[in-house]
Write a protein that holds these residues in place. Structure first.
Motif, PDB file in Angstrom:
ATOM      1  N   GLU A  98       0.832  -1.197   0.000  1.00 37.47           N
ATOM      2  CA  GLU A  98       0.000   0.000   0.000  1.00 37.47           C
ATOM      3  C   GLU A  98       0.870   1.252   0.000  1.00 37.47           C
ATOM      4  O   GLU A  98       2.061   1.190   0.295  1.00 37.47           O
ATOM      5  CB  GLU A  98      -0.923   0.011   1.230  1.00 37.47           C
ATOM      6  N   GLY A  99       0.258   2.372  -0.305  1.00 37.33           N
ATOM      7  CA  GLY A  99       0.944   3.656  -0.226  1.00 37.33           C
ATOM      8  C   GLY A  99       2.167   3.753  -1.114  1.00 37.33           C
ATOM      9  O   GLY A  99       2.150   3.323  -2.268  1.00 37.33           O
ATOM     10  N   THR A 100       3.248   4.314  -0.553  1.00 37.50           N
ATOM     11  CA  THR A 100       4.462   4.525  -1.346  1.00 37.50           C
ATOM     12  C   THR A 100       5.106   3.206  -1.773  1.00 37.50           C
ATOM     13  O   THR A 100       5.730   3.141  -2.836  1.00 37.50           O
ATOM     14  CB  THR A 100       5.491   5.357  -0.550  1.00 37.50           C
ATOM     15  N   GLN A 101       4.952   2.164  -0.958  1.00 41.41           N
ATOM     16  CA  GLN A 101       5.496   0.863  -1.346  1.00 41.41           C
ATOM     17  C   GLN A 101       4.807   0.350  -2.604  1.00 41.41           C
ATOM     18  O   GLN A 101       5.456  -0.164  -3.517  1.00 41.41           O
ATOM     19  CB  GLN A 101       5.320  -0.139  -0.206  1.00 41.41           C
ATOM     20  N   LYS A 102       3.500   0.504  -2.649  1.00 41.60           N
ATOM     21  CA  LYS A 102       2.741   0.075  -3.826  1.00 41.60           C
ATOM     22  C   LYS A 102       3.149   0.884  -5.054  1.00 41.60           C
ATOM     23  O   LYS A 102       3.328   0.325  -6.153  1.00 41.60           O
ATOM     24  CB  LYS A 102       1.246   0.236  -3.567  1.00 41.60           C
ATOM     25  N   ASP A 103       3.318   2.192  -4.879  1.00 42.00           N
ATOM     26  CA  ASP A 103       3.723   3.052  -5.990  1.00 42.00           C
ATOM     27  C   ASP A 103       5.103   2.663  -6.505  1.00 42.00           C
ATOM     28  O   ASP A 103       5.343   2.612  -7.717  1.00 42.00           O
ATOM     29  CB  ASP A 103       3.740   4.518  -5.540  1.00 42.00           C
TER      30      ASP A 103
END
Length: 230
Positions: free
Chosen positions: A163-168
């Motif tokens: 999720e979040g920056t990890q997903k991006d």
């Protein structure tokens, strides 16, 4: 010196010339270290005195070393990126204070005159990498692989749950074939950026410098139209 003259100089000064040379030299040394490790692995492959399992173990260690050296190169490049992005953001703030208007080189996206870091990283770049309908620039790729190298041990084993920056970040690096469980993700990124032999780390610097020059030229052109007023 007028405020606008200072703004015109601020993006040019530093990394394109003086400090940029330091980044270049360090990246060059990392490339030499990768070349040394690669040469050693090639020598071991043809060494008849070593057992196959001994060769495999040493070669695996060498590949891991190359991954870490490439990761270090990406993190170094990210430091360059962060400084350029920070300078661009400061230019927007100071220009708004001096001119009473927002600059248009990279448009703001909200009422607080904020600009998107994503737009800065994509500026002036072709977008050869795509994943799930999104396109990414070489600078986005370098930045994402730096984040991946720094934080990969914190990631969920299932990238679909990120999720979040990890997903991006995962989305960007997956655009060039990186995937969970692969021991060569950084080499995958290096190849996508035009360095399939992994030793030519200066190609990363060339991409950063061209992006920086494109930004500097565009802002200089816009700010020059205001300079005579101040």
């Amino acid at each position: 010196m007028s405020d606008i003259s200072w703004l015109r100089l601020s993006l040019h000064y530093g990394y394109i010339d003086a400090q940029g040379e330091v980044y270049k030299r360090v990246l060059e040394e990392l490339g030499k270290a990768i070349e040394k490790s690669t040469s050693l692995a090639n020598e071991l492959e043809t060494n008849q005195k070593l057992l196959p399992q001994e060769k495999d173990s040493i070669i695996d260690d060498g590949c891991l070393l190359i991954e870490y050296l490439l990761g270090t190169a990406f993190v170094l490049c990210q430091a360059y990126i962060v400084d350029v992005v920070s300078t661009v953001e400061k230019i927007h703030v100071r220009a708004k204070q001096s001119l009473g208007r927002d600059l248009k080189t990279i448009p703001v996206f909200n009422e607080k005159s904020k600009i998107s870091r994503k737009d800065i990283l994509r500026f002036g770049q072709t977008l050869p990498f795509s994943y799930e309908g999104d396109n990414f620039s070489p600078i986005q790729l370098i930045n994402a692989f730096a984040n991946y190298f720094k934080h990969r041990d914190e990631w969920d084993v299932n990238w679909e749950k990120l999720e979040g920056t990890q997903k991006d970040t995962a989305k960007v690096i997956q655009s060039v074939g990186a995937k969970f469980g692969c021991s060569g993700n950084l080499r995958q990124g290096s190849s996508a950026l035009g360095n399939p032999e992994f030793t030519n780390t200066l190609i990363f610097f060339e991409k950063l410098q061209q992006w920086h020059i494109d930004l500097a030229s565009a802002y200089d052109k816009e700010l020059s139209s205001y300079d005579t007023v101040f």
